[in-house]
Design an enzyme around this catalytic site. Sequence first.
Site, mmCIF file in Angstrom:
data_model
loop_
_atom_site.group_PDB
_atom_site.id
_atom_site.type_symbol
_atom_site.label_atom_id
_atom_site.label_comp_id
_atom_site.label_asym_id
_atom_site.label_seq_id
_atom_site.Cartn_x
_atom_site.Cartn_y
_atom_site.Cartn_z
ATOM 1 N N ASN A 94 0.825 -1.200 0.000
ATOM 2 C CA ASN A 94 0.000 0.000 0.000
ATOM 3 C C ASN A 94 0.867 1.262 0.000
ATOM 4 O O ASN A 94 1.960 1.274 0.553
ATOM 5 C CB ASN A 94 -0.928 0.023 1.222
ATOM 6 C CG ASN A 94 -1.855 -1.178 1.244
ATOM 7 O OD1 ASN A 94 -2.051 -1.829 0.225
ATOM 8 N ND2 ASN A 94 -2.405 -1.484 2.407
ATOM 9 N N VAL A 95 0.342 2.287 -0.628
ATOM 10 C CA VAL A 95 1.067 3.564 -0.727
ATOM 11 C C VAL A 95 0.355 4.650 0.099
ATOM 12 O O VAL A 95 0.749 5.809 0.062
ATOM 13 C CB VAL A 95 1.168 4.013 -2.214
ATOM 14 C CG1 VAL A 95 1.974 2.996 -3.020
ATOM 15 C CG2 VAL A 95 -0.210 4.237 -2.846
ATOM 16 N N ASP A 96 -0.667 4.240 0.879
ATOM 17 C CA ASP A 96 -1.532 5.234 1.552
ATOM 18 C C ASP A 96 -0.967 5.774 2.858
ATOM 19 O O ASP A 96 -1.496 6.749 3.409
ATOM 20 C CB ASP A 96 -2.939 4.634 1.784
ATOM 21 C CG ASP A 96 -2.918 3.331 2.594
ATOM 22 O OD1 ASP A 96 -3.805 2.476 2.360
ATOM 23 O OD2 ASP A 96 -2.015 3.162 3.445
ATOM 24 N N HIS A 111 5.847 -0.541 -2.694
ATOM 25 C CA HIS A 111 5.390 0.203 -3.876
ATOM 26 C C HIS A 111 5.460 1.708 -3.676
ATOM 27 O O HIS A 111 4.855 2.456 -4.434
ATOM 28 C CB HIS A 111 3.957 -0.221 -4.255
ATOM 29 C CG HIS A 111 3.871 -1.652 -4.674
ATOM 30 N ND1 HIS A 111 2.678 -2.334 -4.759
ATOM 31 C CD2 HIS A 111 4.838 -2.551 -5.008
ATOM 32 C CE1 HIS A 111 2.912 -3.578 -5.143
ATOM 33 N NE2 HIS A 111 4.212 -3.736 -5.299
ATOM 34 N N CYS A 140 9.938 20.707 -9.528
ATOM 35 C CA CYS A 140 10.944 20.720 -8.465
ATOM 36 C C CYS A 140 11.338 22.163 -8.145
ATOM 37 O O CYS A 140 11.658 22.949 -9.052
ATOM 38 C CB CYS A 140 12.181 19.939 -8.939
ATOM 39 S SG CYS A 140 13.530 19.910 -7.742
ATOM 40 N N CYS A 143 15.297 22.484 -9.191
ATOM 41 C CA CYS A 143 15.818 22.485 -10.572
ATOM 42 C C CYS A 143 14.737 22.738 -11.618
ATOM 43 O O CYS A 143 15.013 22.821 -12.816
ATOM 44 C CB CYS A 143 16.514 21.149 -10.860
ATOM 45 S SG CYS A 143 15.362 19.781 -11.063
ATOM 46 N N PRO A 207 -11.602 -11.769 3.097
ATOM 47 C CA PRO A 207 -12.970 -12.311 2.967
ATOM 48 C C PRO A 207 -13.148 -13.182 1.721
ATOM 49 O O PRO A 207 -14.070 -13.993 1.637
ATOM 50 C CB PRO A 207 -13.842 -11.056 2.865
ATOM 51 C CG PRO A 207 -12.991 -9.916 3.259
ATOM 52 C CD PRO A 207 -11.577 -10.314 3.054
#
Length: 238
Positions: A94-96, A111, A140, A143, A207
């Site tokens: 998960n990226v949360d 990830h 950015c 840069c 589940p």
Amino acid sequence: MLNFGQFRRVTVLTGAGISAESGVPTFRGEDGLWRQYRPEELATPEAFARDPRLVWEWYDWRRRLIGACRPNRAHHTLADMEAGLPDFTLITQNVDGLHHMAGSRRVLELHGNIWRLRCTREGTTHEDRRTPLPDLPPHCADCGALLRPDVVWFGESLPSEILEAAFAAAAACDVMLVVGTSAVVQPAASLPLIARQRGAAIVEVNPQATPLSDFADLVLRQPAAQALPQLWERWQHP
Ligand code: APR
């Protein structure tokens, strides 16, 4: 029933399902993100090169959605287990960022993390939790190059040091809890099989059945926010 008191080295692998009860959509369920969107249009380097603004609009939408979500009892239970067990490793797809928010200190984020932005020229990263982001696509400050979400897209390799630590934790554990993942995306889906080959017990919390179910020593066919607190309770008071 497994005698959890016997286990010394515990590794956990989580997927989108552990955040489902926090309100974060999964990817492959009925209301999954990949049912509504085509991943190749939004979660690949080619999509970003083709239309960075479109990709960022989708990630900005997901950040706003996730930003309103809070960890559920399953996340909090894993944080309690990390504090209560001598050898505990949490690996997430998960990226949360909900595991960190729940208090887990050491999280191997295979990830990446949707709250981190990465400079496409310098490779530097920084956290930016503003939702919505002031301008899309962001650039950015140092840069001027495009920033991208610091997540792993389809076709990209995972951060090598994190992946190595995850493989090592899978090979070393004597039990692996596999929570809320459809167990179809590599290389994460190999981790439980590595653990099993090395003699670990496999516990699946989901589940629904998955390709891993037949290899599990114990299957808890329940939502994680119900199954994990009960499991941890039994673990502490056998
Ligand atoms: N508790 C536990 N499991 C649940 C719950 C719940 N409350 N609700 C759903 N699930 C299960 C579903 O049955 C399914 O098996 O969670 C799983 C979610 O599967 P996916 O949506 O495929 O998510 P995940 O396995 O994390 O996907 C892996 O694929 O798209 C990529 O990078 C993305 O990290 C993601 C990877």
